[in-house]
Motif scaffolding. Structure first.
Motif, PDB file in Angstrom:
ATOM      1  N   GLU A   1       0.539  -1.198   0.353  1.00 55.48           N
ATOM      2  CA  GLU A   1      -0.166  -0.377  -0.186  1.00 55.48           C
ATOM      3  C   GLU A   1       0.976   1.071  -0.428  1.00 55.48           C
ATOM      4  O   GLU A   1       0.853   2.133  -0.720  1.00 55.48           O
ATOM      5  N   ASP A   2       2.030   1.410   0.744  1.00 53.22           N
ATOM      6  CA  ASP A   2       2.497   2.617   0.463  1.00 53.22           C
ATOM      7  C   ASP A   2       3.202   2.712  -0.854  1.00 53.22           C
ATOM      8  O   ASP A   2       3.476   3.621  -0.784  1.00 53.22           O
ATOM      9  N   LEU A   3       3.949   1.839  -1.129  1.00 51.24           N
ATOM     10  CA  LEU A   3       4.854   1.628  -2.538  1.00 51.24           C
ATOM     11  C   LEU A   3       3.731   2.532  -3.208  1.00 51.24           C
ATOM     12  O   LEU A   3       3.847   3.434  -4.030  1.00 51.24           O
ATOM     13  N   ILE A   4       2.806   1.629  -3.374  1.00 50.24           N
ATOM     14  CA  ILE A   4       2.106   1.966  -4.410  1.00 50.24           C
ATOM     15  C   ILE A   4       1.074   3.865  -4.559  1.00 50.24           C
ATOM     16  O   ILE A   4       1.296   4.577  -5.050  1.00 50.24           O
ATOM     17  N   HIS A   5       1.023   4.046  -3.355  1.00 49.34           N
ATOM     18  CA  HIS A   5       1.252   5.306  -2.663  1.00 49.34           C
ATOM     19  C   HIS A   5       1.989   6.128  -3.165  1.00 49.34           C
ATOM     20  O   HIS A   5       1.869   7.479  -3.865  1.00 49.34           O
TER      21      HIS A   5
ATOM     22  N   ASP B   1      -2.938  -0.033 -13.555  1.00 49.15           N
ATOM     23  CA  ASP B   1      -3.926   1.176 -13.435  1.00 49.15           C
ATOM     24  C   ASP B   1      -4.487   1.105 -14.692  1.00 49.15           C
ATOM     25  O   ASP B   1      -4.604   0.682 -16.012  1.00 49.15           O
ATOM     26  N   THR B   2      -6.332   1.073 -13.469  1.00 53.10           N
ATOM     27  CA  THR B   2      -7.588   1.163 -14.322  1.00 53.10           C
ATOM     28  C   THR B   2      -8.262   2.304 -14.324  1.00 53.10           C
ATOM     29  O   THR B   2      -7.111   3.102 -13.921  1.00 53.10           O
ATOM     30  N   ALA B   3      -9.061   2.781 -15.006  1.00 53.21           N
ATOM     31  CA  ALA B   3      -9.848   3.987 -15.616  1.00 53.21           C
ATOM     32  C   ALA B   3     -10.216   4.229 -13.544  1.00 53.21           C
ATOM     33  O   ALA B   3      -9.908   5.444 -12.953  1.00 53.21           O
ATOM     34  N   GLU B   4     -10.171   3.100 -13.008  1.00 58.23           N
ATOM     35  CA  GLU B   4     -11.137   3.656 -12.096  1.00 58.23           C
ATOM     36  C   GLU B   4     -10.211   3.979 -10.597  1.00 58.23           C
ATOM     37  O   GLU B   4     -10.635   3.896  -9.771  1.00 58.23           O
ATOM     38  N   GLY B   5      -8.802   3.648 -11.226  1.00 60.70           N
ATOM     39  CA  GLY B   5      -7.476   3.679 -10.297  1.00 60.70           C
ATOM     40  C   GLY B   5      -6.715   2.494 -10.331  1.00 60.70           C
ATOM     41  O   GLY B   5      -6.635   1.626 -10.507  1.00 60.70           O
TER      42      GLY B   5
ATOM     43  N   ARG C   1       3.916   9.466 -10.421  1.00 59.76           N
ATOM     44  CA  ARG C   1       3.173   9.851 -11.587  1.00 59.76           C
ATOM     45  C   ARG C   1       2.589  11.145 -11.763  1.00 59.76           C
ATOM     46  O   ARG C   1       2.623  11.517 -12.595  1.00 59.76           O
ATOM     47  N   LYS C   2       1.826  11.427 -10.059  1.00 59.14           N
ATOM     48  CA  LYS C   2       1.578  12.651 -10.409  1.00 59.14           C
ATOM     49  C   LYS C   2       2.604  13.768 -11.207  1.00 59.14           C
ATOM     50  O   LYS C   2       2.489  14.696 -11.749  1.00 59.14           O
ATOM     51  N   ALA C   3       3.687  12.926 -10.706  1.00 55.51           N
ATOM     52  CA  ALA C   3       4.781  14.500 -10.409  1.00 55.51           C
ATOM     53  C   ALA C   3       5.718  14.076 -11.994  1.00 55.51           C
ATOM     54  O   ALA C   3       6.616  14.912 -12.746  1.00 55.51           O
TER      55      ALA C   3
ATOM     56  N   GLN D   1      10.358   1.823 -11.297  1.00 58.33           N
ATOM     57  CA  GLN D   1      11.004   1.607 -10.363  1.00 58.33           C
ATOM     58  C   GLN D   1      10.685   1.086  -9.314  1.00 58.33           C
ATOM     59  O   GLN D   1      10.053  -0.387  -8.903  1.00 58.33           O
ATOM     60  N   ILE D   2       9.030   1.495  -8.811  1.00 65.45           N
ATOM     61  CA  ILE D   2       8.634   1.092  -8.329  1.00 65.45           C
ATOM     62  C   ILE D   2       7.539  -0.397  -8.000  1.00 65.45           C
ATOM     63  O   ILE D   2       7.204  -0.960  -7.721  1.00 65.45           O
ATOM     64  N   ARG D   3       7.242  -0.176  -9.565  1.00 60.90           N
ATOM     65  CA  ARG D   3       6.373  -0.841 -10.095  1.00 60.90           C
ATOM     66  C   ARG D   3       7.076  -2.537 -10.339  1.00 60.90           C
ATOM     67  O   ARG D   3       6.107  -3.182  -9.413  1.00 60.90           O
ATOM     68  N   GLU D   4       8.334  -2.903 -10.612  1.00 63.35           N
ATOM     69  CA  GLU D   4       9.197  -3.220 -10.218  1.00 63.35           C
ATOM     70  C   GLU D   4       9.667  -4.175  -9.039  1.00 63.35           C
ATOM     71  O   GLU D   4       9.508  -5.308  -8.951  1.00 63.35           O
ATOM     72  N   GLN D   5      10.225  -3.181  -7.826  1.00 62.99           N
ATOM     73  CA  GLN D   5       9.928  -3.529  -6.826  1.00 62.99           C
ATOM     74  C   GLN D   5       8.515  -3.952  -6.365  1.00 62.99           C
ATOM     75  O   GLN D   5       9.321  -5.163  -5.628  1.00 62.99           O
TER      76      GLN D   5
END
Ligand code: AMP
Ligand code: ZN
Length: 479
Positions: free
Chosen positions: A433-437, A467-471, A443-445, A453-457
């Motif tokens: 949860e923390d990493l996804i946040h 990544d879906t339309a709902e989040g 991504r916003k930045a 890198q985080i996705r790979e981690q």
């Protein structure tokens, strides 16, 4: 607890020494301390996974020595001036330092992604010109070197009686005056080689004004200067891929021993090549893969690490995607097992478990001590995983035993470096949860690099995100 037990330095480590072509018992010069030099990347371009095989072998070697309780000083140079770097930077019209800097950065990113331990230091050739000049001067003074009519300085191989004995070539008929000025050449071309290259127009603005004249060093003297500066005149281990054996290491040895009159290196270890369709992976053959490209295609860098280290370093590896998939599966089996043992809470304890735990530690260690015989070590490890999995299925592994098995896996992983920290599902969901946040923020930045890198981690933790339309949705990978 296994962590509590101090691993003794092994008296039984043996390495295949290229110098003698024999397996020899390893005894470092200084008790408990190993000094090793590993030829680093030529930073004219991104390293390919063939180069990374060499660095992964050296990492496994270093980690094994550390597993056995040695302190290791590892020096890896960065070849940031030579024929290739000059050619590449000049053809792109970019200053040499600026050109190499990009690939130095890329190299550090790759070794981090592959969990390669950092060397003690990464000296750059361009920052050690005075040391190289000093060596060449000594070679001139000692009569081992001479100035050619082109103003360059050459090593006279007839003056070093042992020339050819590392690469096992006989320089039968020395052609008087025959010499090579390029950095790399074949055994058939063995002859006097360049120490200092007098400037010519192809070098453009890349030169140093020194006592040897205006010019630049040859490739081989670079490694003699940097290794001896940081490790002393004689040190324990020198590594590189088999392509480095001739001319690079042969010449390094000839130069260094001619200057000092002492043995340069006690153990020379060479890794075999990574091949593609039967041919060495090499830039000039165009048959290479870059780590980042493979990761971008969805391959996990730890699977690439596993693939490379799981074959004995003196055997060739033919790179295939099937092989990579197999590596991924093996890796997941180990991760899963480490996690399962951590979560064990069996009501009874099988008496045979103790024997298995003690047995695998001994057998794994003996295999690795035998010239890093990883195939045998892993075979013992997977036998252990299979047997303990059976006990786990039957609820015969207690919480304490499970913890001990998990700790043993972590201990093996200090050498292998592939499993990483395993987390129970509850711990995992919090971290995920923390990493996804964090990834969302990146991504916003529009910081795509961090987001990737985080996705790979997350993937390496077994967490898949969508990544879906709902989040963002996430799920644990089915194993
Ligand atoms: P280089 O950047 O060419 O100086 O090479 C860096 C390291 O990679 C050296 O130790 C080479 O011997 C090694 N190397 C180059 N190609 C391969 C390959 N296909 N497989 C394994 N090692 C390689
Ligand atoms: Zn080198």
């Amino acid at each position: 607890m296994f962590y509590g037990k101090k691993t003794m330095q092994s008296e039984n480590i043996r390495f295949f020494n290229t110098l003698t072509r024999e397996k020899e018992r390893f005894v470092p010069i200084e008790k408990g301390h190993v000094k090793m030099y590993t030829c680093g990347p030529t930073v004219y371009d991104f390293v390919h996974i063939g180069n990374l095989r060499a660095f992964l072998f050296e990492d496994l070697l270093r980690r094994w020595l550390e597993y056995r309780g040695y302190t290791v000083t590892q020096i890896m140079n960065l070849t940031d001036v030579d024929d290739r770097t000059i050619k590449a930077s000049r053809s792109q019209g970019v200053p040499l330092r600026q050109h190499t800097e990009r690939f130095v950065r890329g190299f550090f990113e790759d070794i981090e992604a592959l969990n390669i331990e950092k060397a003690t230091q990464y000296p750059r050739a361009t920052e050690h010109i005075p040391e190289m000049v000093a060596l060449v001067k000594k070679l001139l003074d000692g009569g081992y070197a001479y100035k050619g009519e082109d103003g360059s300085i050459y090593f006279d191989i007839s003056k070093f009686k042992d020339y050819g004995s590392l690469a096992k070539i006989k320089v039968e008929e020395l052609k008087p005056g025959a010499r090579v000025k390029v950095d790399d050449y074949t055994k058939e071309e063995a002859s006097d080689f360049v120490l200092w290259k007098a400037w010519d127009e192809n070098d453009g603005d890349i030169f140093w004004e020194t006592e040897l004249g205006k010019g630049r060093p040859g490739w081989h003297i670079e490694c003699s200067a940097m290794s001896m500066k940081y490790l002393g005149e004689t040190f324990d281990i020198h590594c590189g891929g088999v392509d480095n054996l001739f001319p690079h290491h042969e010449n390094e040895r000839a130069q260094s021993e001619s200057v000092t009159g002492r043995k340069f290196v006690n153990y020379w270890l060479h890794n075999e090549h990574l091949l593609v369709e039967g041919r060495r992976m090499a830039k000039r053959l165009g048959n290479y893969y870059i780590l980042k490209d493979l990761v971008a295609k969805g391959h996990e860098s730890m699977a690439i690490r596993y693939l490379m280290i799981s074959t004995h370093y003196r055997q060739q590896i033919n790179f295939t995607f099937d092989g990579l998939e197999g590596a991924q599966k093996a890796l997941e089996r180990l991760r899963n097992f480490a996690l399962r043992s951590l979560e064990a809470d069996g009501k009874s304890a099988d008496q045979r478990l103790r024997g298995l735990i003690e047995g695998v530690e001994k057998l794994f260690g003996e295999a690795m001590d035998d010239d890093l015989n990883i195939s045998v070590a892993l075979a013992h490890l997977f036998d252990f995983v299979r047997d303990v999995n059976n006990f786990l299925d039957e609820g015969k592994v207690s919480k304490e035993d499970g913890q001990e098995i998990h700790d043993l896996m972590m201990k093996f992983d200090k050498a292998l470096g592939v499993i990483g920290e395993v987390k129970t599902e509850r711990e995992l969901s919090q971290v995920a949860e923390d990493l996804i946040h964090k990834r969302e923020e990146a991504r916003k930045a529009r910081d795509w690099k961090t987001a990737d890198q985080i996705r790979e981690q997350l993937k390496s933790m077994g967490v898949l995100i969508e990544d879906t339309a709902e989040g963002i949705r996430w799920k644990l990978e089915k194993k």
